[in-house]
Design an enzyme around this catalytic site. Structure first.
Site, mmCIF file in Angstrom:
data_model
loop_
_atom_site.group_PDB
_atom_site.id
_atom_site.type_symbol
_atom_site.label_atom_id
_atom_site.label_comp_id
_atom_site.label_asym_id
_atom_site.label_seq_id
_atom_site.Cartn_x
_atom_site.Cartn_y
_atom_site.Cartn_z
ATOM 1 N N CYS A 19 -19.775 -1.125 78.301
ATOM 2 C CA CYS A 19 -19.986 0.018 77.146
ATOM 3 C C CYS A 19 -21.096 -0.474 76.028
ATOM 4 C CB CYS A 19 -18.697 -0.025 76.300
ATOM 5 S SG CYS A 19 -17.473 0.580 77.039
ATOM 6 N N TYR A 32 -29.641 -9.020 83.850
ATOM 7 C CA TYR A 32 -29.453 -7.700 84.692
ATOM 8 C C TYR A 32 -29.141 -6.473 83.551
ATOM 9 C CZ TYR A 32 -27.231 -4.108 87.835
ATOM 10 O OH TYR A 32 -26.946 -2.994 88.436
ATOM 11 N N GLY A 81 -23.422 2.719 79.496
ATOM 12 C CA GLY A 81 -22.490 3.330 79.822
ATOM 13 C C GLY A 81 -22.630 4.647 79.960
ATOM 14 N N ASN A 124 -16.973 -2.972 73.154
ATOM 15 C CA ASN A 124 -17.373 -3.342 74.686
ATOM 16 C C ASN A 124 -16.958 -4.675 75.034
ATOM 17 O OD1 ASN A 124 -20.631 -4.877 75.288
ATOM 18 N ND2 ASN A 124 -19.268 -3.700 76.628
ATOM 19 N N GLY A 125 -16.114 -4.881 76.214
ATOM 20 C CA GLY A 125 -15.564 -5.951 76.636
ATOM 21 C C GLY A 125 -14.373 -5.714 77.302
#
Ligand code: SF4
Length: 500
Positions: A22, A266, A49, A123-124
């Site tokens: 996210c 990445y 996302g 996010n996580g």
């Protein structure tokens, strides 16, 4: 991993390859409406996302919310922006890794409690979400989704009943465990929180008439703002609702950090600065180290576009410095107009998709020895295909060099990496992977080189997917939890050119 089509360059989100969970945003402005800058910031974070996008604002009296499935440009239109009143707000783009793939789990999560209105973007991945959910359910909290974010929202709402804002956030941080960067809106106050080990990124920026929190600094650049700094692990940053400043509260101090090294390798945009390092420069440095560790003298060095480009440029530069007479050239051309091909459900269809998306430039490869540089290998399907494509185009030798260590284990911290069974390196030696892929040689970068490029000790990085040892306790709940994926052949639509 090969590059995306339709997504931002150099984020090769793959079908079955790692997919970022996210992106989060928080904005607090003096006068202007917050919705439009949040919308632009979400666009800048689209690579993090693509499942859903949403914005929640507050106009000083009430909360306004719009959350929809799809890419930012499809999910939010001009009318939505007009309706989202208020000069403070938060936003979210989502790829689901915990919770269902439907609108109930789309974010920001927003709700009104006795303690006021709350909005949350996460996010996580929590490693104890089920346990916290059970406690809250026993205390009478009713849930509308199976996602982590609602668990955090309910816990925070409960704490806000008898504690001030900062104290309530601290209690919630003490209760939840795992990886999280959050933007939170309590009434018209926007906050940012990073988990005590700082696994996922979160930055603070200043714009003309206020402050911004975002997963990556590229979102702040998009708004014409200045990066102030990273939010520190365990820190709560509270933006002034008038957009005039911010407060910092270091709520939890952890001995060690656990930054996800894969952000730099990445996930993150190359133009983002994360934890003090420009992602593009880190990737070039990883490429230079790759030459130092595993350089091979070939006629030509070429990247897998776009994900391998920064690595290949660093690798070729180091080769040149060392006096090797290698040419740096593009040998694979990406078709940017082939999108969503990875929704093809079979392996055969995915393999064909690689040929649709990446075509060799014959003059670069024919009759020559080639070093092909990429950032990582997940399942290996793309690498196998690309080696075959290059051989078919007349390459005499193909030497594959990878700018990260072998991925041996899944990620339980918010990245849809692939299952252990799907990872080509999980149960193979490097030589066995080389044999499977069909390259003349294969070499990966060492973990120490990654730590050096990030200027951190190994102990301050999360290296779970390359060592199998995680900085958070994922042995129990998190490892057992199902990772939800869209039923589209294992990847997110619109961004992938390949399986990894
Ligand atoms: S396991 Fe790998 S992808 Fe997941 S957070 Fe750790 S380093 Fe990042």
């Amino acid at each position: 991993m090969a590059a995306p089509s339709g997504g931002p360059a150099e984020n090769g989100v793959g079908s079955g390859g790692p997919t970022e969970k996210c992106g989060v945003v928080g904005v607090s402005l003096a006068d202007d409406a917050a919705a439009l800058p949040i919308y632009y910031a979400l666009y800048a974070l689209q690579h993090r996302g693509q499942e859903s996008a949403g914005i929640v604002t507050h106009d000083g009296f009430q909360q306004h919310s719009h959350v929809e499935m799809g890419l930012v440009g499809d999910a939010i239109d001009e009318g939505d922006i007009d309706r989202l009143n208020g000069s403070t707000g938060i936003g979210h783009v989502r790829y689901p890794t915990a919770g269902s793939v439907d609108k109930d789990c789309a974010q920001p999560f927003s709700v009104s409690f006795k303690s006021g209105s709350l909005g949350l973007s996460h996010n996580g991945n929590l490693v104890n979400a089920d346990a916290v959910r059970e406690d809250l359910a026993a205390a009478g909290h009713a849930f509308t989704s199976d996602g982590d974010t609602e668990v955090i929202a309910h816990d925070l709402a409960r704490n806000l009943l008898d504690a001030g804002l900062v104290r309530a956030v601290k209690r919630t941080m003490e209760r939840i465990h795992g990886s999280y960067s959050l933007t939170i809106m309590h009434d018209d106050t926007v906050m940012g929180v990073r988990d005590p080990r700082g696994n996922r990124p979160l930055v603070l920026g200043e714009v003309d008439d206020g402050y911004v929190l975002a997963s990556e600094s590229a979102a702040i650049d998009t708004l014409g703002g200045e990066l102030v700094r990273d939010v520190r692990p365990g820190e709560l940053v509270v933006l002034d609702p008038e957009g005039t400043g911010y407060e910092s509260h270091q709520l939890i101090e952890a001995e060690r950090s656990a930054h996800c090294f894969f952000e730099h390798v990445y996930f993150a945009r190359p133009d983002s600065v994360i934890d003090g390092s420009l992602v593009y420069e880190v990737r070039r440095e990883l490429g230079r180290s790759l030459w130092a560790e595993h350089g091979v003298d070939t006629d030509v060095v070429m990247p897998v576009p776009d994900s391998g480009r920064a690595f290949a440029s660093g690798y070729a530069e180091a080769a040149d410095d060392a006096g090797a007479s290698v040419e740096f050239a593009e040998g694979l051309m990406k078709n940017r107009y082939v999108g969503r091909t990875f929704i093809m459900p079979t392996q055969q269809a995915r393999e064909r998709a690689v040929r649709l998306k990446l075509n060799p430039i014959r003059s670069t490869v024919e009759g020559r020895s080639v070093s092909l540089i990429d950032d990582s290998i997940v399942r290996g399907t793309t690498s196998t295909q690309l080696v075959r494509v290059l051989r078919d185009a007349g390459a005499e030798e193909v030497h594959l060099r990878i700018g990260a260590p072998p991925i041996l284990a899944p990620c339980y911290l918010g990245i849809d990496m692939a299952t252990r069974e799907e990872l080509i390196a999980a149960d193979r030696t490097v030589e066995e992977v080389r044999d499977e892929i069909g390259a003349d040689s294969l070499a990966y970068l060492s973990i120490d080189a990654v730590a050096d490029a990030l200027e951190r000790s190994r102990a301050d990085l999360c290296l779970g997917c390359v060592t199998g040892e995680y900085p958070y306790d994922v042995e129990g709940e998190a490892a057992d939890r199902e990772v939800s994926r869209p039923d589209v052949g294992g990847g997110r639509a619109g961004l992938s050119t390949s399986d990894d």
